[in-house]
Design a protein around this motif. Structure first.
Motif, PDB file in Angstrom:
ATOM      1  N   ALA A 177       0.836  -1.206   0.000  1.00 51.28           N
ATOM      2  CA  ALA A 177       0.000   0.000   0.000  1.00 51.28           C
ATOM      3  C   ALA A 177       0.868   1.253   0.000  1.00 51.28           C
ATOM      4  O   ALA A 177       1.932   1.294   0.607  1.00 51.28           O
ATOM      5  CB  ALA A 177      -0.931   0.003   1.192  1.00 51.28           C
ATOM      6  N   GLU A 178       0.372   2.255  -0.689  1.00 52.58           N
ATOM      7  CA  GLU A 178       1.109   3.504  -0.844  1.00 52.58           C
ATOM      8  C   GLU A 178       1.450   4.123   0.510  1.00 52.58           C
ATOM      9  O   GLU A 178       2.560   4.595   0.738  1.00 52.58           O
ATOM     10  CB  GLU A 178       0.245   4.468  -1.670  1.00 52.58           C
ATOM     11  N   CYS A 179       0.486   4.137   1.413  1.00 51.04           N
ATOM     12  CA  CYS A 179       0.670   4.813   2.694  1.00 51.04           C
ATOM     13  C   CYS A 179       1.754   4.159   3.540  1.00 51.04           C
ATOM     14  O   CYS A 179       2.323   4.796   4.423  1.00 51.04           O
ATOM     15  CB  CYS A 179      -0.639   4.855   3.469  1.00 51.04           C
TER      16      CYS A 179
ATOM     17  N   VAL B  48       4.650   3.310   2.545  1.00 56.27           N
ATOM     18  CA  VAL B  48       5.977   3.802   2.184  1.00 56.27           C
ATOM     19  C   VAL B  48       6.037   5.317   2.157  1.00 56.27           C
ATOM     20  O   VAL B  48       7.047   5.905   2.509  1.00 56.27           O
ATOM     21  CB  VAL B  48       6.425   3.202   0.827  1.00 56.27           C
ATOM     22  N   GLU B  49       4.933   5.961   1.789  1.00 58.30           N
ATOM     23  CA  GLU B  49       4.941   7.419   1.657  1.00 58.30           C
ATOM     24  C   GLU B  49       4.350   8.131   2.867  1.00 58.30           C
ATOM     25  O   GLU B  49       4.397   9.355   2.945  1.00 58.30           O
ATOM     26  CB  GLU B  49       4.171   7.833   0.405  1.00 58.30           C
ATOM     27  N   GLY B  50       3.743   7.390   3.747  1.00 54.78           N
ATOM     28  CA  GLY B  50       3.171   8.018   4.937  1.00 54.78           C
ATOM     29  C   GLY B  50       1.706   8.382   4.780  1.00 54.78           C
ATOM     30  O   GLY B  50       1.143   8.299   3.693  1.00 54.78           O
ATOM     31  N   PRO B  51       1.078   8.784   5.884  1.00 55.90           N
ATOM     32  CA  PRO B  51      -0.359   9.076   5.933  1.00 55.90           C
ATOM     33  C   PRO B  51      -0.802  10.150   4.945  1.00 55.90           C
ATOM     34  O   PRO B  51      -1.899  10.064   4.385  1.00 55.90           O
ATOM     35  CB  PRO B  51      -0.565   9.586   7.371  1.00 55.90           C
ATOM     36  N   ASP B  52       0.040  11.151   4.702  1.00 52.52           N
ATOM     37  CA  ASP B  52      -0.371  12.265   3.849  1.00 52.52           C
ATOM     38  C   ASP B  52      -0.437  11.870   2.383  1.00 52.52           C
ATOM     39  O   ASP B  52      -1.030  12.578   1.567  1.00 52.52           O
ATOM     40  CB  ASP B  52       0.603  13.434   4.013  1.00 52.52           C
ATOM     41  N   SER B  53       0.173  10.727   2.040  1.00 56.54           N
ATOM     42  CA  SER B  53       0.228  10.347   0.634  1.00 56.54           C
ATOM     43  C   SER B  53      -1.124   9.882   0.116  1.00 56.54           C
ATOM     44  O   SER B  53      -1.416   9.998  -1.062  1.00 56.54           O
ATOM     45  CB  SER B  53       1.258   9.243   0.435  1.00 56.54           C
ATOM     46  N   CYS B  54      -1.964   9.354   1.011  1.00 56.05           N
ATOM     47  CA  CYS B  54      -3.261   8.836   0.560  1.00 56.05           C
ATOM     48  C   CYS B  54      -4.397   9.709   1.069  1.00 56.05           C
ATOM     49  O   CYS B  54      -4.519   9.954   2.265  1.00 56.05           O
ATOM     50  CB  CYS B  54      -3.457   7.408   1.044  1.00 56.05           C
TER      51      CYS B  54
END
Ligand code: SF4
Ligand code: SF4
Lengths: 134, 134
Positions: free
Chosen positions: A92-94, A96-102
């Motif tokens: 899932a994107e979040c 690796v990129e963190g909460p703000d990414s999704c």
DNA sequence: TTGAAATCCGACTTCAGGAGTCCGATATTG
DNA sequence: CAATATCGGACTCCTGAAGTCGGATTTCAA
């Protein structure tokens, strides 16, 4: 979808090739590229990343090239992917990129359940070594 | 890399939502979209695909919407992915597109070894059901 | 019977990231 | 000094994911 990148595939092929020969033997990026019909420049970059990470050793100049830098039995597919992609394979994107990414992070109800899948996935890639793909 | 698509995530969220309510209860795409802050048109398409595959039941018109069409305990993540993406999650391009899709197919030495990873991956997604992500 | 509310379907735009290319710099050997 | 290798960045090309739009169809209820 869910395919690993060409860079990773090329990297694995090259590593496997080196692992099949006596430890310490040197191969140039060019000959590896020709052997497997892989674009030279692309493979070169992959090997450079692997060299910076220390799992292969590089020597410049005439008669230079790449040689395996550590034991293929201790070299997991997970590490290879992480080095080449600069991140672990995350489901899932979040992750690796963190909460703000999704944009739907707060209302997402499957994030936690997917954690179990992620965990199994990690195990899957961690237990497979270069030596095993020979 | 290796992330499942938004469409799949949205589909799983919607299915989970339905599975948490009494079987047969109807939900409109609009209210689901509002509830989880998901783009309506996109979610609608996903639900349509799921409907065509029969795992949800759709009724048009006023007071219409979507309802679960089968048991959440028998509904695996693997099937959901396959329906939405129109293909199973495959680790290598040649597995889904055939030999001609990859230019190095003939010289590739990791194709067979990756088969084992693929197999484990299938098991991973097959054993996880919608009911389990509640 | 008419209109609102819902699914349905295809086409379209936008954008990020993967795949591949190119060029110049640097290091090493003979 | 010349040939051969790695090194590193910038660049193009293109596919596919994500999201949007417009219109057709179905159904119910006033
Ligand atoms: S928050 Fe939910 S939807 Fe957004 S990336 Fe993480 S898992 Fe996927
Ligand atoms: S042939 Fe080898 S490289 Fe080409 S897609 Fe299949 S596995 Fe990946």
């Amino acid at each position: 979808m869910f395919q690993l990148s060409k860079k990773v595939e090329y990297g694995l092929i090259a590593l496997r090739h080196m692992a099949m020969h006596p430890m310490g033997q040197v191969f140039t990026a060019k000959e590896l590229a020709r052997e497997y019909d892989v674009p030279y420049e692309l493979l070169a970059k992959v090997l450079q990343k692997l060299a910076r990470a220390g799992i292969v050793h590089s020597t410049q100049g005439v008669r230079g090239g790449y040689a395996l830098g550590s034991d293929p039995r201790a070299m997991t597919v997970a590490t290879v992917i992480q080095i080449i992609e600069e991140e672990k394979p995350m489901i899932a994107e979040c992750y690796v990129e963190g909460p703000d990414s999704c944009s739907i992070f707060d209302s997402c109800t499957i994030r936690k359940p997917l954690g179990k899948v992620q965990r199994d996935l990690n195990i899957l890639f961690d237990k497979m070594t270069i030596h095993q793909i020979i």
